[in-house]
Design a protein around this motif. Sequence first.
Motif, PDB file in Angstrom:
ATOM      1  N   ALA A   3       0.829  -1.208   0.000  1.00  0.00           N
ATOM      2  CA  ALA A   3       0.000   0.000   0.000  1.00  0.00           C
ATOM      3  C   ALA A   3       0.859   1.252   0.000  1.00  0.00           C
ATOM      4  N   LYS A   4       1.931   1.258   0.782  1.00  0.00           N
ATOM      5  CA  LYS A   4       2.820   2.418   0.844  1.00  0.00           C
ATOM      6  C   LYS A   4       3.425   2.724  -0.525  1.00  0.00           C
ATOM      7  N   ARG A   5       3.590   1.690  -1.335  1.00  0.00           N
ATOM      8  CA  ARG A   5       4.136   1.875  -2.683  1.00  0.00           C
ATOM      9  C   ARG A   5       3.045   2.233  -3.697  1.00  0.00           C
ATOM     10  N   GLY A   6       1.782   2.284  -3.228  1.00  0.00           N
ATOM     11  CA  GLY A   6       0.682   2.614  -4.120  1.00  0.00           C
ATOM     12  C   GLY A   6       0.264   1.482  -5.032  1.00  0.00           C
ATOM     13  N   ARG A   7       0.639   0.272  -4.713  1.00  0.00           N
ATOM     14  CA  ARG A   7       0.319  -0.889  -5.551  1.00  0.00           C
ATOM     15  C   ARG A   7      -0.984  -1.523  -5.072  1.00  0.00           C
ATOM     16  N   LYS A   8      -2.086  -1.016  -5.581  1.00  0.00           N
ATOM     17  CA  LYS A   8      -3.394  -1.450  -5.090  1.00  0.00           C
ATOM     18  C   LYS A   8      -3.650  -2.924  -5.372  1.00  0.00           C
ATOM     19  N   ASP A   9      -3.433  -3.350  -6.603  1.00  0.00           N
ATOM     20  CA  ASP A   9      -3.708  -4.752  -6.951  1.00  0.00           C
ATOM     21  C   ASP A   9      -2.888  -5.698  -6.084  1.00  0.00           C
ATOM     22  N   GLU A  10      -1.629  -5.354  -5.887  1.00  0.00           N
ATOM     23  CA  GLU A  10      -0.759  -6.190  -5.061  1.00  0.00           C
ATOM     24  C   GLU A  10      -1.231  -6.183  -3.611  1.00  0.00           C
ATOM     25  N   THR A  11      -1.658  -5.018  -3.129  1.00  0.00           N
ATOM     26  CA  THR A  11      -2.167  -4.911  -1.747  1.00  0.00           C
ATOM     27  C   THR A  11      -3.348  -5.843  -1.537  1.00  0.00           C
ATOM     28  N   PHE A  12      -4.305  -5.799  -2.447  1.00  0.00           N
ATOM     29  CA  PHE A  12      -5.502  -6.626  -2.284  1.00  0.00           C
ATOM     30  C   PHE A  12      -5.200  -8.108  -2.465  1.00  0.00           C
ATOM     31  N   SER A  13      -4.224  -8.418  -3.320  1.00  0.00           N
ATOM     32  CA  SER A  13      -3.878  -9.828  -3.521  1.00  0.00           C
ATOM     33  C   SER A  13      -3.244 -10.436  -2.276  1.00  0.00           C
ATOM     34  N   ARG A  14      -2.721  -9.597  -1.395  1.00  0.00           N
ATOM     35  CA  ARG A  14      -2.184 -10.102  -0.125  1.00  0.00           C
ATOM     36  C   ARG A  14      -3.284 -10.780   0.696  1.00  0.00           C
ATOM     37  N   PHE A  15      -4.529 -10.418   0.422  1.00  0.00           N
ATOM     38  CA  PHE A  15      -5.669 -10.986   1.151  1.00  0.00           C
ATOM     39  C   PHE A  15      -6.511 -11.904   0.251  1.00  0.00           C
ATOM     40  N   LYS A  16      -5.923 -12.310  -0.856  1.00  0.00           N
ATOM     41  CA  LYS A  16      -6.606 -13.168  -1.836  1.00  0.00           C
ATOM     42  C   LYS A  16      -7.883 -12.495  -2.349  1.00  0.00           C
ATOM     43  N   LEU A  17      -7.750 -11.215  -2.650  1.00  0.00           N
ATOM     44  CA  LEU A  17      -8.850 -10.419  -3.172  1.00  0.00           C
ATOM     45  C   LEU A  17      -8.392  -9.687  -4.424  1.00  0.00           C
ATOM     46  N   LYS A  18      -9.347  -9.296  -5.244  1.00  0.00           N
ATOM     47  CA  LYS A  18      -9.033  -8.499  -6.429  1.00  0.00           C
ATOM     48  C   LYS A  18      -9.957  -7.294  -6.475  1.00  0.00           C
ATOM     49  N   GLN A  19      -9.449  -6.210  -7.067  1.00  0.00           N
ATOM     50  CA  GLN A  19     -10.283  -5.015  -7.195  1.00  0.00           C
ATOM     51  C   GLN A  19     -11.334  -5.234  -8.267  1.00  0.00           C
ATOM     52  N   LEU A  20     -12.581  -4.924  -7.921  1.00  0.00           N
ATOM     53  CA  LEU A  20     -13.691  -5.112  -8.843  1.00  0.00           C
ATOM     54  C   LEU A  20     -14.158  -3.782  -9.427  1.00  0.00           C
ATOM     55  N   LYS A  21     -14.183  -2.753  -8.594  1.00  0.00           N
ATOM     56  CA  LYS A  21     -14.622  -1.427  -9.041  1.00  0.00           C
ATOM     57  C   LYS A  21     -13.897  -0.362  -8.229  1.00  0.00           C
ATOM     58  N   GLN A  22     -13.854   0.858  -8.777  1.00  0.00           N
ATOM     59  CA  GLN A  22     -13.275   1.984  -8.056  1.00  0.00           C
ATOM     60  C   GLN A  22     -13.929   3.273  -8.522  1.00  0.00           C
ATOM     61  N   THR A  23     -14.093   4.225  -7.606  1.00  0.00           N
ATOM     62  CA  THR A  23     -14.535   5.567  -7.971  1.00  0.00           C
ATOM     63  C   THR A  23     -13.838   6.549  -7.045  1.00  0.00           C
ATOM     64  N   ALA A  24     -13.738   7.805  -7.469  1.00  0.00           N
ATOM     65  CA  ALA A  24     -13.021   8.807  -6.682  1.00  0.00           C
ATOM     66  C   ALA A  24     -13.608  10.188  -6.925  1.00  0.00           C
ATOM     67  N   LYS A  25     -13.422  11.082  -5.937  1.00  0.00           N
ATOM     68  CA  LYS A  25     -13.843  12.474  -6.067  1.00  0.00           C
ATOM     69  C   LYS A  25     -12.820  13.377  -5.390  1.00  0.00           C
ATOM     70  N   HIS A  26     -12.507  14.506  -6.042  1.00  0.00           N
ATOM     71  CA  HIS A  26     -11.666  15.540  -5.446  1.00  0.00           C
ATOM     72  C   HIS A  26     -12.538  16.755  -5.184  1.00  0.00           C
ATOM     73  N   GLU A  27     -12.564  17.220  -3.924  1.00  0.00           N
ATOM     74  CA  GLU A  27     -13.444  18.315  -3.541  1.00  0.00           C
ATOM     75  C   GLU A  27     -12.717  19.239  -2.569  1.00  0.00           C
ATOM     76  N   ILE A  28     -13.338  20.368  -2.271  1.00  0.00           N
ATOM     77  CA  ILE A  28     -12.769  21.273  -1.279  1.00  0.00           C
ATOM     78  C   ILE A  28     -13.769  21.615  -0.178  1.00  0.00           C
ATOM     79  N   ASP A  29     -15.006  21.175  -0.299  1.00  0.00           N
ATOM     80  CA  ASP A  29     -16.023  21.480   0.703  1.00  0.00           C
ATOM     81  C   ASP A  29     -16.045  20.396   1.770  1.00  0.00           C
ATOM     82  N   CYS A  30     -15.215  20.574   2.791  1.00  0.00           N
ATOM     83  CA  CYS A  30     -15.130  19.579   3.857  1.00  0.00           C
ATOM     84  C   CYS A  30     -16.326  19.634   4.800  1.00  0.00           C
TER      85      CYS A  30
END
Length: 238
Positions: free
Chosen positions: A87-114
Amino acid sequence: MAKQKFRTLKDGRVVPIDEGGGAKVFVAGAAIVAVVGGGTAAGIGGSASVGSGAAAEALPGNLAGDAADSLPGRSLETRKAEGKKSAKRGRKDETFSRFKLKQLKQTAKHEIDCLLNSTDRVREYLAEHRCTSLDRNLFAVGDGHGNAAVISVARVGFPKKSDAEGCEKVEEVQGSGDIKPLGAALLGLDGVKFSGHHFRSRVDGRAMVVAETETVAGQVDSGTLDALADVSVWFPKL
């Protein structure tokens, strides 16, 4: 069967509109647990589950065979330690594979209204300590056999590190409010709510990072949910 409808009360509780059956929402203290179709409910400390049929439709690829296991036969503690490094290296697929899981979907938002995207005491803190950015990410991961979880990662930027540290002290108290995770409906997973019981936070420079996890289909045990939060909070800015 008709799809259950819900409404939000003024006090923030989500309740079903009773039309003679379907999904129900149970409110247990600060935890909101949703059950849709064939899912099962859990109380405080449990997870939200979406019925396997709904999740199978919303998460293509979660009924398509094994996910890669990069640490076969290893303990959960070893998986968590190695997952943190990935995770520290930003390797998402590798991170999830550590738990025998794979990424199925992802979404993201950048905002400034906290303020708009926070609640209770956390919101009060942000009203007094200006944030400079808000980045929220949402991942769905699964094992290919119908068991899946959703992971929220939120990063709040501040002008000073001390502001981030102060916000984390408020955030980490159960029931004190939250940076709102992106709605799981963005991944096609209507009805899933984060309980806040599988949660991890940290300060990264002038930012506070929060990770939360919940089960969305099948069974993902509590230890794995906690471990996924523990490692996902270490993802660099995505």
